[in-house]
Design a protein around this motif. Structure first.
Motif, PDB file in Angstrom:
ATOM      1  N   LYS A  85       0.831  -1.212   0.000  1.00  0.00           N
ATOM      2  CA  LYS A  85       0.000   0.000   0.000  1.00  0.00           C
ATOM      3  C   LYS A  85       0.864   1.259   0.000  1.00  0.00           C
ATOM      4  O   LYS A  85       0.556   2.224  -0.700  1.00  0.00           O
ATOM      5  CB  LYS A  85      -0.966   0.006   1.178  1.00  0.00           C
ATOM      6  CG  LYS A  85      -2.101  -0.979   1.003  1.00  0.00           C
ATOM      7  CD  LYS A  85      -3.112  -0.871   2.108  1.00  0.00           C
ATOM      8  CE  LYS A  85      -4.241  -1.860   1.866  1.00  0.00           C
ATOM      9  NZ  LYS A  85      -5.335  -1.672   2.805  1.00  0.00           N
ATOM     10  N   LEU A  86       1.926   1.284   0.796  1.00  0.00           N
ATOM     11  CA  LEU A  86       2.813   2.451   0.793  1.00  0.00           C
ATOM     12  C   LEU A  86       3.513   2.592  -0.552  1.00  0.00           C
ATOM     13  O   LEU A  86       3.602   3.693  -1.105  1.00  0.00           O
ATOM     14  CB  LEU A  86       3.845   2.368   1.915  1.00  0.00           C
ATOM     15  CG  LEU A  86       3.327   2.483   3.340  1.00  0.00           C
ATOM     16  CD1 LEU A  86       4.493   2.437   4.328  1.00  0.00           C
ATOM     17  CD2 LEU A  86       2.515   3.752   3.538  1.00  0.00           C
ATOM     18  N   ARG A  87       3.987   1.486  -1.091  1.00  0.00           N
ATOM     19  CA  ARG A  87       4.670   1.539  -2.389  1.00  0.00           C
ATOM     20  C   ARG A  87       3.716   2.008  -3.484  1.00  0.00           C
ATOM     21  O   ARG A  87       4.067   2.848  -4.307  1.00  0.00           O
ATOM     22  CB  ARG A  87       5.284   0.185  -2.725  1.00  0.00           C
ATOM     23  CG  ARG A  87       6.453  -0.146  -1.820  1.00  0.00           C
ATOM     24  CD  ARG A  87       7.051  -1.490  -2.091  1.00  0.00           C
ATOM     25  NE  ARG A  87       8.161  -1.716  -1.155  1.00  0.00           N
ATOM     26  CZ  ARG A  87       9.169  -2.514  -1.401  1.00  0.00           C
ATOM     27  NH1 ARG A  87       9.246  -3.173  -2.536  1.00  0.00           N
ATOM     28  NH2 ARG A  87      10.123  -2.663  -0.509  1.00  0.00           N
ATOM     29  N   LEU A 141       8.159   5.181  -5.013  1.00  0.00           N
ATOM     30  CA  LEU A 141       8.581   5.273  -3.618  1.00  0.00           C
ATOM     31  C   LEU A 141      10.083   4.993  -3.568  1.00  0.00           C
ATOM     32  O   LEU A 141      10.530   3.885  -3.855  1.00  0.00           O
ATOM     33  CB  LEU A 141       7.814   4.268  -2.757  1.00  0.00           C
ATOM     34  CG  LEU A 141       8.008   4.448  -1.256  1.00  0.00           C
ATOM     35  CD1 LEU A 141       7.419   5.780  -0.789  1.00  0.00           C
ATOM     36  CD2 LEU A 141       7.381   3.295  -0.496  1.00  0.00           C
ATOM     37  N   ALA A 142      10.853   6.015  -3.254  1.00  0.00           N
ATOM     38  CA  ALA A 142      12.314   5.899  -3.215  1.00  0.00           C
ATOM     39  C   ALA A 142      12.776   5.755  -1.766  1.00  0.00           C
ATOM     40  O   ALA A 142      12.481   6.606  -0.930  1.00  0.00           O
ATOM     41  CB  ALA A 142      12.954   7.129  -3.846  1.00  0.00           C
ATOM     42  N   ILE A 175      10.803   4.651   5.635  1.00  0.00           N
ATOM     43  CA  ILE A 175      11.901   5.599   5.429  1.00  0.00           C
ATOM     44  C   ILE A 175      12.081   5.762   3.920  1.00  0.00           C
ATOM     45  O   ILE A 175      13.096   5.399   3.328  1.00  0.00           O
ATOM     46  CB  ILE A 175      13.209   5.112   6.099  1.00  0.00           C
ATOM     47  CG1 ILE A 175      12.962   4.656   7.526  1.00  0.00           C
ATOM     48  CG2 ILE A 175      14.266   6.213   6.045  1.00  0.00           C
ATOM     49  CD1 ILE A 175      12.383   5.731   8.445  1.00  0.00           C
ATOM     50  N   ALA A 176      11.045   6.298   3.289  1.00  0.00           N
ATOM     51  CA  ALA A 176      11.019   6.447   1.840  1.00  0.00           C
ATOM     52  C   ALA A 176      10.196   7.674   1.483  1.00  0.00           C
ATOM     53  O   ALA A 176       9.408   8.170   2.295  1.00  0.00           O
ATOM     54  CB  ALA A 176      10.429   5.193   1.204  1.00  0.00           C
ATOM     55  N   LEU A 189       3.397  12.770   6.287  1.00  0.00           N
ATOM     56  CA  LEU A 189       2.165  13.510   6.601  1.00  0.00           C
ATOM     57  C   LEU A 189       1.051  13.175   5.617  1.00  0.00           C
ATOM     58  O   LEU A 189      -0.124  13.091   6.003  1.00  0.00           O
ATOM     59  CB  LEU A 189       2.441  15.013   6.639  1.00  0.00           C
ATOM     60  CG  LEU A 189       3.212  15.480   7.868  1.00  0.00           C
ATOM     61  CD1 LEU A 189       3.628  16.942   7.727  1.00  0.00           C
ATOM     62  CD2 LEU A 189       2.396  15.275   9.141  1.00  0.00           C
ATOM     63  N   ILE A 190       1.395  12.964   4.356  1.00  0.00           N
ATOM     64  CA  ILE A 190       0.393  12.525   3.367  1.00  0.00           C
ATOM     65  C   ILE A 190      -0.151  11.166   3.775  1.00  0.00           C
ATOM     66  O   ILE A 190      -1.367  10.943   3.792  1.00  0.00           O
ATOM     67  CB  ILE A 190       1.003  12.486   1.944  1.00  0.00           C
ATOM     68  CG1 ILE A 190       1.274  13.908   1.443  1.00  0.00           C
ATOM     69  CG2 ILE A 190       0.085  11.730   0.983  1.00  0.00           C
ATOM     70  CD1 ILE A 190       2.136  13.975   0.194  1.00  0.00           C
TER      71      ILE A 190
END
Length: 102
Positions: free
Chosen positions: A8-10, A35-36, A53-54, A88-89
């Motif tokens: 989901k984050l990626r 996502l880097a 941490i991306a 924050l997003i």
């Protein structure tokens, strides 16, 4: 280091504005955003920081972060700002939660 991998984050990076925005490097093209993972701790082929941490990075800023752009200045302040904006997003969208936060 704890390994945190989140599809989901990626996936949340897709189509986003770059949060890195390196002057003279950023292409400002959301179609290239991924996502880097930021450098922290051990680095090497196949070793990435946790997905927390991306940052959202366009292809040009991602190349600079990963050292593929000669002479690119990637300041820690730029990375910290980008990390804060990205997290924050995620928080606003419910992808990152903090116990007790309002």
């Amino acid at each position: 280091m704890t390994r945190i991998v989140s599809k989901k984050l990626r996936d949340s990076a897709r189509g986003r504005d770059c949060t890195v925005r390196l002057p003279g490097i950023c292409n400002f093209n959301p179609e290239t955003t991924v996502l880097a993972h930021l450098p922290c701790g051990s680095r090497g082929v196949g070793m990435k920081s946790p997905d927390l941490i991306a940052v959202f990075a366009c292809s040009a800023c991602h190349d600079a972060i990963d050292g593929r752009v000669r002479g690119a200045e990637v300041g820690e302040g730029d990375l910290l700002r980008a990390l804060a904006e990205t997290q924050l997003i995620w928080f606003r969208e419910g992808l990152l939660t903090v116990k007790g936060a309002a």
